[in-house]
Design a protein around this motif. Structure first.
Motif, PDB file in Angstrom:
ATOM      1  N   ARG A  69       0.846  -1.204   0.000  1.00  0.00           N
ATOM      2  CA  ARG A  69       0.000   0.000   0.000  1.00  0.00           C
ATOM      3  C   ARG A  69       0.876   1.247   0.000  1.00  0.00           C
ATOM      4  O   ARG A  69       0.589   2.223  -0.694  1.00  0.00           O
ATOM      5  N   LEU A  70       1.933   1.237   0.794  1.00  0.00           N
ATOM      6  CA  LEU A  70       2.864   2.367   0.798  1.00  0.00           C
ATOM      7  C   LEU A  70       3.554   2.504  -0.554  1.00  0.00           C
ATOM      8  O   LEU A  70       3.772   3.630  -1.028  1.00  0.00           O
ATOM      9  N   HIS A  71       3.866   1.395  -1.195  1.00  0.00           N
ATOM     10  CA  HIS A  71       4.440   1.441  -2.548  1.00  0.00           C
ATOM     11  C   HIS A  71       3.465   2.114  -3.508  1.00  0.00           C
ATOM     12  O   HIS A  71       3.879   2.860  -4.401  1.00  0.00           O
ATOM     13  N   ASP A  72       2.182   1.851  -3.335  1.00  0.00           N
ATOM     14  CA  ASP A  72       1.169   2.422  -4.220  1.00  0.00           C
ATOM     15  C   ASP A  72       1.102   3.935  -4.098  1.00  0.00           C
ATOM     16  O   ASP A  72       0.705   4.617  -5.040  1.00  0.00           O
ATOM     17  N   THR A  73       1.488   4.458  -2.952  1.00  0.00           N
ATOM     18  CA  THR A  73       1.509   5.916  -2.777  1.00  0.00           C
ATOM     19  C   THR A  73       2.867   6.507  -3.117  1.00  0.00           C
ATOM     20  O   THR A  73       3.091   7.697  -2.942  1.00  0.00           O
ATOM     21  N   GLY A  74       3.799   5.640  -3.588  1.00  0.00           N
ATOM     22  CA  GLY A  74       5.110   6.133  -4.018  1.00  0.00           C
ATOM     23  C   GLY A  74       6.140   6.156  -2.908  1.00  0.00           C
ATOM     24  O   GLY A  74       7.172   6.803  -3.032  1.00  0.00           O
ATOM     25  N   ARG A  75       5.879   5.474  -1.809  1.00  0.00           N
ATOM     26  CA  ARG A  75       6.808   5.446  -0.687  1.00  0.00           C
ATOM     27  C   ARG A  75       7.355   4.040  -0.475  1.00  0.00           C
ATOM     28  O   ARG A  75       6.730   3.063  -0.819  1.00  0.00           O
ATOM     29  N   SER A  76       8.484   3.984   0.180  1.00  0.00           N
ATOM     30  CA  SER A  76       9.086   2.701   0.513  1.00  0.00           C
ATOM     31  C   SER A  76       8.274   2.031   1.623  1.00  0.00           C
ATOM     32  O   SER A  76       7.651   2.705   2.448  1.00  0.00           O
ATOM     33  N   GLY A  77       8.318   0.716   1.663  1.00  0.00           N
ATOM     34  CA  GLY A  77       7.658  -0.018   2.730  1.00  0.00           C
ATOM     35  C   GLY A  77       8.268   0.260   4.092  1.00  0.00           C
ATOM     36  O   GLY A  77       7.645   0.043   5.135  1.00  0.00           O
ATOM     37  N   TRP A  78       9.485   0.778   4.118  1.00  0.00           N
ATOM     38  CA  TRP A  78      10.139   1.110   5.375  1.00  0.00           C
ATOM     39  C   TRP A  78       9.442   2.260   6.100  1.00  0.00           C
ATOM     40  O   TRP A  78       9.686   2.482   7.292  1.00  0.00           O
ATOM     41  N   TRP A  79       8.577   2.979   5.396  1.00  0.00           N
ATOM     42  CA  TRP A  79       7.796   4.031   6.052  1.00  0.00           C
ATOM     43  C   TRP A  79       6.903   3.458   7.137  1.00  0.00           C
ATOM     44  O   TRP A  79       6.405   4.180   7.999  1.00  0.00           O
ATOM     45  N   TYR A  80       6.679   2.158   7.127  1.00  0.00           N
ATOM     46  CA  TYR A  80       5.875   1.518   8.185  1.00  0.00           C
ATOM     47  C   TYR A  80       6.487   1.768   9.565  1.00  0.00           C
ATOM     48  O   TYR A  80       5.777   1.849  10.560  1.00  0.00           O
ATOM     49  N   LEU A  81       7.792   1.898   9.618  1.00  0.00           N
ATOM     50  CA  LEU A  81       8.478   2.092  10.891  1.00  0.00           C
ATOM     51  C   LEU A  81       8.112   3.409  11.559  1.00  0.00           C
ATOM     52  O   LEU A  81       8.346   3.572  12.760  1.00  0.00           O
ATOM     53  N   ILE A  82       7.533   4.344  10.823  1.00  0.00           N
ATOM     54  CA  ILE A  82       7.087   5.601  11.427  1.00  0.00           C
ATOM     55  C   ILE A  82       6.009   5.343  12.470  1.00  0.00           C
ATOM     56  O   ILE A  82       5.781   6.149  13.363  1.00  0.00           O
ATOM     57  N   GLN A  99      -3.956   7.965   1.565  1.00  0.00           N
ATOM     58  CA  GLN A  99      -3.715   8.785   0.382  1.00  0.00           C
ATOM     59  C   GLN A  99      -4.053   8.038  -0.898  1.00  0.00           C
ATOM     60  O   GLN A  99      -4.077   6.814  -0.938  1.00  0.00           O
ATOM     61  N   ARG A 100      -4.302   8.836  -1.937  1.00  0.00           N
ATOM     62  CA  ARG A 100      -4.597   8.261  -3.253  1.00  0.00           C
ATOM     63  C   ARG A 100      -3.391   7.541  -3.825  1.00  0.00           C
ATOM     64  O   ARG A 100      -2.250   7.845  -3.518  1.00  0.00           O
ATOM     65  N   SER A 101      -3.688   6.621  -4.705  1.00  0.00           N
ATOM     66  CA  SER A 101      -2.633   5.911  -5.410  1.00  0.00           C
ATOM     67  C   SER A 101      -1.989   6.834  -6.430  1.00  0.00           C
ATOM     68  O   SER A 101      -2.631   7.751  -6.939  1.00  0.00           O
ATOM     69  N   GLU A 102      -0.726   6.569  -6.726  1.00  0.00           N
ATOM     70  CA  GLU A 102      -0.088   7.294  -7.811  1.00  0.00           C
ATOM     71  C   GLU A 102      -0.660   6.773  -9.124  1.00  0.00           C
ATOM     72  O   GLU A 102      -0.702   5.562  -9.348  1.00  0.00           O
ATOM     73  N   VAL A 103      -1.097   7.675  -9.956  1.00  0.00           N
ATOM     74  CA  VAL A 103      -1.719   7.285 -11.224  1.00  0.00           C
ATOM     75  C   VAL A 103      -0.669   6.774 -12.197  1.00  0.00           C
ATOM     76  O   VAL A 103      -0.900   5.822 -12.931  1.00  0.00           O
ATOM     77  N   THR A 104       0.477   7.390 -12.179  1.00  0.00           N
ATOM     78  CA  THR A 104       1.544   6.992 -13.098  1.00  0.00           C
ATOM     79  C   THR A 104       2.343   5.831 -12.508  1.00  0.00           C
ATOM     80  O   THR A 104       2.256   5.538 -11.325  1.00  0.00           O
ATOM     81  N   ALA A 105       3.123   5.202 -13.337  1.00  0.00           N
ATOM     82  CA  ALA A 105       3.990   4.121 -12.877  1.00  0.00           C
ATOM     83  C   ALA A 105       5.056   4.693 -11.947  1.00  0.00           C
ATOM     84  O   ALA A 105       5.501   5.825 -12.103  1.00  0.00           O
TER      85      ALA A 105
END
Length: 115
Positions: A69-82, A99-105
């Motif tokens: 899910r974090l990847h879908d917003t353009g962030r690393s999965g390591w953001w989970y540690l926040i 947050q919304r998903s990134e529309v672009t790849a």
């Protein structure tokens, strides 16, 4: 229910993306199952054994779908540690997950990683 099963089929897949719907339907079904198990334990006056077993069973899939899910917003999965930052960390993670998903790849697309 298909979203819940889809996450369980991708048990330990930390690559790729997960849509908001996929993530939140998984969270909803986890909550419902947790409530049913709690009710069963309360009615039968047993210790929280069922909930602990369930928590252990869905721990890795929960981490994996959160990372996707974090990847879908353009962030690393390591953001989970926040989430481990007292008070503000959980709120911040909730905002990121909503947050919304990134529309672009982005760099987390499985299709773009192959090329």
């Amino acid at each position: 229910m298909k979203w819940y099963l889809h996450v369980l089929k991708n048990y330990a897949v930390f690559q790729g993306r997960a849509t908001r719907k996929e993530y939140w339907m998984f969270v909803l079904f986890n909550f419902i199952i947790w409530c049913v198990l709690s009710a069963i334990e309360l009615i039968t006056d047993m210790p929280p054994f069922l909930r602990i077993v369930y928590l252990a069973a869905v721990f890795i899939p929960s981490l994996a779908v959160t990372a996707r899910r974090l990847h879908d917003t353009g962030r690393s999965g390591w953001w989970y540690l926040i989430n481990f930052v007292p008070v503000i960390g959980g709120i911040w993670l909730l905002i990121l997950l909503c947050q919304r998903s990134e529309v672009t790849a982005n760099i987390y697309d499985t299709d773009t990683q192959a090329s």
